[in-house]
Motif scaffolding. Structure first.
Motif, PDB file in Angstrom:
ATOM      1  N   SER A   1      -1.526  -3.699   3.377  1.00 25.46           N
ATOM      2  CA  SER A   1      -2.658  -3.122   4.115  1.00 25.46           C
ATOM      3  C   SER A   1      -3.627  -2.373   3.198  1.00 25.46           C
ATOM      4  N   GLY A   2      -3.130  -1.918   2.037  1.00 26.46           N
ATOM      5  CA  GLY A   2      -4.033  -1.241   1.089  1.00 26.46           C
ATOM      6  C   GLY A   2      -3.641   0.193   0.746  1.00 26.46           C
ATOM      7  N   LYS A   3      -2.396   0.562   0.965  1.00 34.15           N
ATOM      8  CA  LYS A   3      -1.956   1.959   0.707  1.00 34.15           C
ATOM      9  C   LYS A   3      -1.995   2.303  -0.782  1.00 34.15           C
ATOM     10  N   SER A   4      -1.399   1.455  -1.613  1.00 36.53           N
ATOM     11  CA  SER A   4      -1.388   1.742  -3.058  1.00 36.53           C
ATOM     12  C   SER A   4      -2.814   1.743  -3.597  1.00 36.53           C
ATOM     13  N   THR A   5      -3.611   0.830  -3.082  1.00 39.42           N
ATOM     14  CA  THR A   5      -5.007   0.752  -3.525  1.00 39.42           C
ATOM     15  C   THR A   5      -5.728   2.057  -3.191  1.00 39.42           C
ATOM     16  N   PHE A   6      -5.464   2.578  -2.019  1.00 34.95           N
ATOM     17  CA  PHE A   6      -6.075   3.848  -1.600  1.00 34.95           C
ATOM     18  C   PHE A   6      -5.702   4.964  -2.590  1.00 34.95           C
ATOM     19  N   LEU A   7      -4.434   5.048  -2.935  1.00 39.05           N
ATOM     20  CA  LEU A   7      -3.997   6.086  -3.873  1.00 39.05           C
ATOM     21  C   LEU A   7      -4.619   5.884  -5.252  1.00 39.05           C
TER      22      LEU A   7
ATOM     23  N   LEU B   1      -5.665  -2.840  -8.338  1.00 38.11           N
ATOM     24  CA  LEU B   1      -4.948  -3.903  -9.042  1.00 38.11           C
ATOM     25  C   LEU B   1      -5.424  -5.256  -8.530  1.00 38.11           C
ATOM     26  N   GLU B   2      -5.312  -6.262  -9.388  1.00 36.87           N
ATOM     27  CA  GLU B   2      -5.600  -7.627  -8.950  1.00 36.87           C
ATOM     28  C   GLU B   2      -4.409  -8.100  -8.118  1.00 36.87           C
ATOM     29  N   GLY B   3      -4.626  -8.493  -6.914  1.00 40.58           N
ATOM     30  CA  GLY B   3      -3.542  -9.030  -6.084  1.00 40.58           C
ATOM     31  C   GLY B   3      -2.638  -7.941  -5.540  1.00 40.58           C
ATOM     32  N   HIS B   4      -1.694  -8.379  -4.749  1.00 36.64           N
ATOM     33  CA  HIS B   4      -0.796  -7.451  -4.059  1.00 36.64           C
ATOM     34  C   HIS B   4       0.470  -7.245  -4.876  1.00 36.64           C
ATOM     35  N   VAL B   5       0.695  -6.024  -5.303  1.00 39.02           N
ATOM     36  CA  VAL B   5       1.938  -5.679  -5.999  1.00 39.02           C
ATOM     37  C   VAL B   5       2.715  -4.763  -5.047  1.00 39.02           C
TER      38      VAL B   5
ATOM     39  N   THR C   1       5.010  -2.196  -3.108  1.00 39.23           N
ATOM     40  CA  THR C   1       5.679  -0.943  -3.475  1.00 39.23           C
ATOM     41  C   THR C   1       7.116  -1.023  -2.963  1.00 39.23           C
ATOM     42  N   TRP C   2       8.068  -1.045  -3.881  1.00 32.74           N
ATOM     43  CA  TRP C   2       9.480  -1.129  -3.483  1.00 32.74           C
ATOM     44  C   TRP C   2      10.069   0.272  -3.497  1.00 32.74           C
ATOM     45  N   GLY C   3       9.706   1.071  -2.569  1.00 33.68           N
ATOM     46  CA  GLY C   3      10.202   2.451  -2.563  1.00 33.68           C
ATOM     47  C   GLY C   3       9.027   3.334  -2.224  1.00 33.68           C
ATOM     48  N   PHE C   4       8.757   4.301  -3.077  1.00 36.83           N
ATOM     49  CA  PHE C   4       7.583   5.124  -2.803  1.00 36.83           C
ATOM     50  C   PHE C   4       6.736   5.300  -4.039  1.00 36.83           C
ATOM     51  N   ASN C   5       5.552   5.820  -3.802  1.00 34.39           N
ATOM     52  CA  ASN C   5       4.513   5.910  -4.811  1.00 34.39           C
ATOM     53  C   ASN C   5       3.718   7.160  -4.436  1.00 34.39           C
ATOM     54  N   SER C   6       3.351   7.960  -5.409  1.00 32.64           N
ATOM     55  CA  SER C   6       2.674   9.196  -5.025  1.00 32.64           C
ATOM     56  C   SER C   6       1.613   9.587  -6.029  1.00 32.64           C
ATOM     57  N   VAL C   7       0.724  10.447  -5.571  1.00 33.56           N
ATOM     58  CA  VAL C   7      -0.316  10.966  -6.449  1.00 33.56           C
ATOM     59  C   VAL C   7      -0.618  12.396  -6.000  1.00 33.56           C
ATOM     60  N   ARG C   8      -0.933  13.238  -6.956  1.00 30.56           N
ATOM     61  CA  ARG C   8      -1.281  14.630  -6.637  1.00 30.56           C
ATOM     62  C   ARG C   8      -2.737  14.867  -7.022  1.00 30.56           C
ATOM     63  N   LEU C   9      -3.526  15.337  -6.071  1.00 32.46           N
ATOM     64  CA  LEU C   9      -4.936  15.625  -6.320  1.00 32.46           C
ATOM     65  C   LEU C   9      -5.187  17.110  -6.076  1.00 32.46           C
ATOM     66  N   SER C  10      -6.100  17.661  -6.815  1.00 34.29           N
ATOM     67  CA  SER C  10      -6.416  19.083  -6.646  1.00 34.29           C
ATOM     68  C   SER C  10      -7.787  19.237  -6.023  1.00 34.29           C
ATOM     69  N   CYS C  11      -7.922  20.250  -5.212  1.00 32.40           N
ATOM     70  CA  CYS C  11      -9.245  20.634  -4.743  1.00 32.40           C
ATOM     71  C   CYS C  11      -9.326  22.151  -4.814  1.00 32.40           C
TER      72      CYS C  11
ATOM     73  N   ILE D   1       4.962   5.199   1.242  1.00 35.49           N
ATOM     74  CA  ILE D   1       6.236   4.482   1.295  1.00 35.49           C
ATOM     75  C   ILE D   1       5.886   3.021   1.552  1.00 35.49           C
ATOM     76  N   GLY D   2       6.515   2.130   0.801  1.00 35.35           N
ATOM     77  CA  GLY D   2       6.199   0.709   0.918  1.00 35.35           C
ATOM     78  C   GLY D   2       6.287   0.225   2.358  1.00 35.35           C
ATOM     79  N   GLY D   3       5.496  -0.809   2.661  1.00 36.46           N
ATOM     80  CA  GLY D   3       5.401  -1.274   4.037  1.00 36.46           C
ATOM     81  C   GLY D   3       6.229  -2.506   4.357  1.00 36.46           C
ATOM     82  N   SER D   4       7.045  -2.950   3.389  1.00 41.26           N
ATOM     83  CA  SER D   4       7.850  -4.139   3.694  1.00 41.26           C
ATOM     84  C   SER D   4       8.854  -3.793   4.791  1.00 41.26           C
ATOM     85  N   GLN D   5       9.326  -4.830   5.458  1.00 46.33           N
ATOM     86  CA  GLN D   5      10.095  -4.617   6.684  1.00 46.33           C
ATOM     87  C   GLN D   5      11.321  -3.729   6.473  1.00 46.33           C
ATOM     88  N   ASN D   6      12.011  -3.910   5.338  1.00 42.08           N
ATOM     89  CA  ASN D   6      13.235  -3.126   5.123  1.00 42.08           C
ATOM     90  C   ASN D   6      12.950  -1.659   4.828  1.00 42.08           C
TER      91      ASN D   6
END
Ligand SMILES: Nc1nc2c(ncn2[C@@H]2O[C@H](COP(=O)(O)OP(=O)(O)OP(=O)(O)O)[C@@H](O)[C@H]2O)c(=O)[nH]1
Ligand SMILES: [Mg+2]
Length: 243
Positions: free
Chosen positions: A88-94, A103-107, A109-119, A129-134
């Motif tokens: 859907s575009g979660k990693s791309t958003f981050l 990234l080119e194409g869909h890679v 996420t097998w688990g989770f992925n995170s980013v920290r931003l400051s304001c 958290i990855g969106g695959s069914q499992n």
């Protein structure tokens, strides 16, 4: 008919699923939980690779947010969970939020992925958290731990909109007070359903009107040039909700 006892394979799969869920949860807590012993320099993604910044097409000047910045130790933490079906575009958003090219194409996420931003007043941890069914099974374990849920939908993935709807409503039911931002992503694609249609398809009109629920159209990583990718609007809304 009497219920059948669970076979060894079912028990083993159940055990494996529980272990994976626990590992995800512990990893997340290690990065963002309680003591927060890990600290990063202001503006760095957690892996310390690149300074976090918004993309260049943003008309909003991030410097506005940086006046009279408090010392790092004073910054509070906010947590945003980013969920949605695979692709859907979660990693791309981050990535886009942290100033990296998509990234080119869909890679997946097998688990989770995170980013920290400051304001100006706080730091924001965004957790995908990855969106695959499992992995969807574990989503609900995290919703009560965060300040806002971002639910990303591929507006062009018409066949799977009922699945997106089902998963979204499970999460809405799990925490009736959690503010939710639904992102109608991939609006650049000709086959995408409009934001108005998506509101119907996802059954959002039926959601309790007291709830903080937003639906924003976006093209987080447009296939061609797009005047209004929408990521900045999502980020600004998040800042408002987190303030
Ligand atoms: N056309 C178009 N493609 C997009 C857009 N946003 C993301 N994509 C593409 O969609 C694909 C999947 O994006 P990801 O961000 O990896 O999807 P994800 O939600 O993280 O998927 P999982 O990690 O598997 O759950 C990538 O090829 C992106 O480039 C968009 O706005 N428009
Ligand atoms: Mg991903």
């Amino acid at each position: 008919m009497a219920p059948r006892p669970l076979g060894p394979l079912a028990l083993a799969l159940g055990g494996a699923a529980a272990v994976l869920g626990s590992v995800l949860f512990i990893l997340w807590k290690t990065y963002f939980g309680g003591g927060r012993e890990r600290r990063w320099d202001r503006g760095e993604a957690w892996w310390g690779a690149e300074p976090a910044r918004l993309p260049e097409w943003d008309e909003w000047d991030p410097e506005d947010e940086e006046d009279e910045e408090p010392a790092l130790e004073e910054l509070e933490q906010r947590e945003v969970l980013v969920l949605g079906l695979d692709g859907s575009g979660k990693s791309t958003f981050l990535r886009v939020l942290s100033g990296k090219p998509p990234l080119e194409g869909h890679v997946p996420t097998w688990g989770f992925n995170s980013v920290r931003l400051s304001c100006k007043d706080f730091e924001v941890d965004l957790l995908e958290i990855g969106g695959s069914q499992n992995l969807r099974f574990y989503w609900k374990e995290f919703v009560n731990e965060v300040d806002v849920l971002v639910f990303v939908v591929d507006s062009a993935d018409r066949l799977r909109l009922p699945w997106a709807r089902q998963e979204l409503h499970k999460l809405l039911d799990k925490d009736p007070d959690l503010p939710v931002v639904v992102v109608a992503n991939k609006q650049d694609l000709s086959e995408a359903v409009s934001v108005v249609e998506l509101q119907q398809e996802l059954g959002l009109q039926a959601v309790d009107s007291q709830r903080e629920l937003f639906l924003l159209g976006a093209s987080i990583a447009p296939a061609g040039p797009a005047e209004e990718p929408g990521t900045v609007h999502i980020w600004k809304l998040l800042l408002e909700l987190l303030s």
